[in-house]
Design an enzyme around this catalytic site. Structure first.
Site, PDB file in Angstrom:
ATOM      1  N   GLU A  75       0.840  -1.202   0.000  1.00 37.85           N
ATOM      2  CA  GLU A  75       0.000   0.000   0.000  1.00 37.85           C
ATOM      3  C   GLU A  75       0.871   1.247   0.000  1.00 37.85           C
ATOM      4  OE1 GLU A  75      -3.161   0.162   2.891  1.00 37.85           O
ATOM      5  OE2 GLU A  75      -3.250  -2.023   2.981  1.00 37.85           O
ATOM      6  N   CYS A  76       0.518   2.173  -0.891  1.00 36.16           N
ATOM      7  CA  CYS A  76       1.343   3.377  -1.011  1.00 36.16           C
ATOM      8  C   CYS A  76       0.629   4.635  -0.566  1.00 36.16           C
ATOM      9  CB  CYS A  76       1.823   3.549  -2.457  1.00 36.16           C
ATOM     10  SG  CYS A  76       0.500   3.956  -3.619  1.00 36.16           S
ATOM     11  N   THR A  77      -0.658   4.552  -0.229  1.00 36.87           N
ATOM     12  CA  THR A  77      -1.418   5.786   0.012  1.00 36.87           C
ATOM     13  C   THR A  77      -0.870   6.596   1.169  1.00 36.87           C
ATOM     14  OG1 THR A  77      -2.980   4.481   1.317  1.00 36.87           O
ATOM     15  CG2 THR A  77      -3.560   4.910  -0.969  1.00 36.87           C
ATOM     16  N   HIS A  79       2.208   6.846   2.023  1.00 40.96           N
ATOM     17  CA  HIS A  79       3.493   7.437   1.651  1.00 40.96           C
ATOM     18  C   HIS A  79       3.303   8.535   0.612  1.00 40.96           C
ATOM     19  CE1 HIS A  79       5.787   4.336   3.726  1.00 40.96           C
ATOM     20  NE2 HIS A  79       5.095   3.412   3.103  1.00 40.96           N
ATOM     21  N   SER A  80       2.221   8.433  -0.172  1.00 41.01           N
ATOM     22  CA  SER A  80       2.079   9.238  -1.371  1.00 41.01           C
ATOM     23  C   SER A  80       1.744  10.690  -1.057  1.00 41.01           C
ATOM     24  CB  SER A  80       0.975   8.648  -2.252  1.00 41.01           C
ATOM     25  OG  SER A  80       0.739   9.477  -3.363  1.00 41.01           O
TER      26      SER A  80
END
EC number: 2.1.1.37
Length: 326
Positions: A75-77, A79-80
């Protein structure tokens, strides 16, 4: 042919690139049923698991599958930068650490971790890299832009490419497997489509949208089509030309196409089929299920296929199965 298990598989964009590069999917796992349903439609021979990675019998799967590659896109949300000012979720971030038991159970030669570049600012990033190294891997920590690999989208991502046999890879070595094709936003557009477009200056149109469009028209002149860019941190005035790669596809509608009928500008949003093309899906990949919003989300959550093609070509070259360097 390098076999792979695909964690956080999404709709299979990374797997599509891997298959083009000589890979074969064994398992695709994702917590979102629409993702695994789409994955299965595209790769019917792969087993699909719909669950969170912490709920899965990892040891059991590890006894069944011994892939050459463990392909992961945590999951990148959180970090984004696209999440804006919302506080990040540490649980979301820690899905990256959650891949470690999978590495231990399956013992793949190669491990690939894809995420947004800002993951390097996470205070556990170095811990993750050191943990992977302690498992016996050489880690190549790369920042790659999909546009450099022939995508019609500029999608900049961090890739940890890890080899148990100690091989280091550079961006230049991966680019050697690309044919040098350069694509742009114009290449994603279904120009012959009948998608409904409305007059830009329609009642109720948001003032910010009009302002974006007028900045573009002032720069390009009338009669030139362009793209309005919504949301996210945008330093380009809220628009872009069609002659450069599309900016990063996100999980919500972000791109409006402005075209002209005589002297009158018209606006419509880019469609999932066009976003699919920007993700490198080509003619093979399909989005047969879900609403329009869900298809956009599948694209925004994906890994650009063209980058993964180059990575798997490099892997297969190092695996000595006869795919030559170019």
């Amino acid at each position: 042919m390098a076999t792979f298990v695909d964690l956080f598989c999404g709709g299979g964009f990374g797997a599509r690139g891997a298959v083009r590069g000589g890979g074969r999917p064994l398992v695709g796992l994702d917590a979102w049923h629409m993702a695994t349903k789409t994955y299965k439609a595209n790769f019917p021979c792969a087993e699909v698991v719909t669950d969170y990675i912490e709920n899965v019998d990892i040891k059991g799967l590890g006894q069944t599958y011994r892939p050459d590659v463990l392909l992961t896109s945590p999951e990148c949300t959180s970090h984004s930068i696209a999440r804006g000012a919302k506080p990040g979720s540490e649980r979301s971030r820690e899905t990256a650490i959650g891949i470690v038991p999978w590495v231990e159970a399956m013992e793949p030669r190669w491990l690939i971790v894809e995420n947004v570049n800002r993951m390097k600012k996470w205070d556990r990033h170095n811990e993750l890299v050191e943990t992977i190294e302690n498992l016996g891997y050489q880690v190549s920590d790369l920042h790659l832009n999909s546009a450099d690999f022939g995508s019609a989208q500029a999608r900049k991502r961090m890739f940890l490419i890890c080899d148990r046999e100690g091989t280091v890879v550079t961006k230049g070595q991966l680019l050697a497997f690309s044919d040098g094709t350069r694509m742009c936003a114009r290449d994603t557009i279904d120009w012959g489509s009948s998608y409904r477009s409305t007059k830009l200056y329609s009642p109720g149109r948001a003032k910010a949208t009009i302002e974006r469009a007028e900045r573009a028209i002032a720069h390009l002149g009338r009669g030139v089509p362009f793209i309005i860019v919504y949301y996210g941190s945008d330093y380009g005035g809220g628009w872009q030309t069609l002659d450069v790669p599309l900016r990063t596809v996100t999980t919500i509608d972000r791109f409006g196409l402005v075209t002209w009928n005589g002297n009158e500008p018209y606006l419509r949003m880019l469609q999932p089929s066009e976003l699919l093309r920007a993700m490198g899906g080509g003619n093979e990949h399909k989005l047969p299920y879900g609403s329009r919003r869900e298809k956009v989300k599948l694209c925004g959550n994906g890994v650009c296929s063209d980058v993964m093609t180059a990575i798997f070509q490099w892997i297969n070259f190092n695996k000595n199965i006869g795919i030559p360097a170019t």
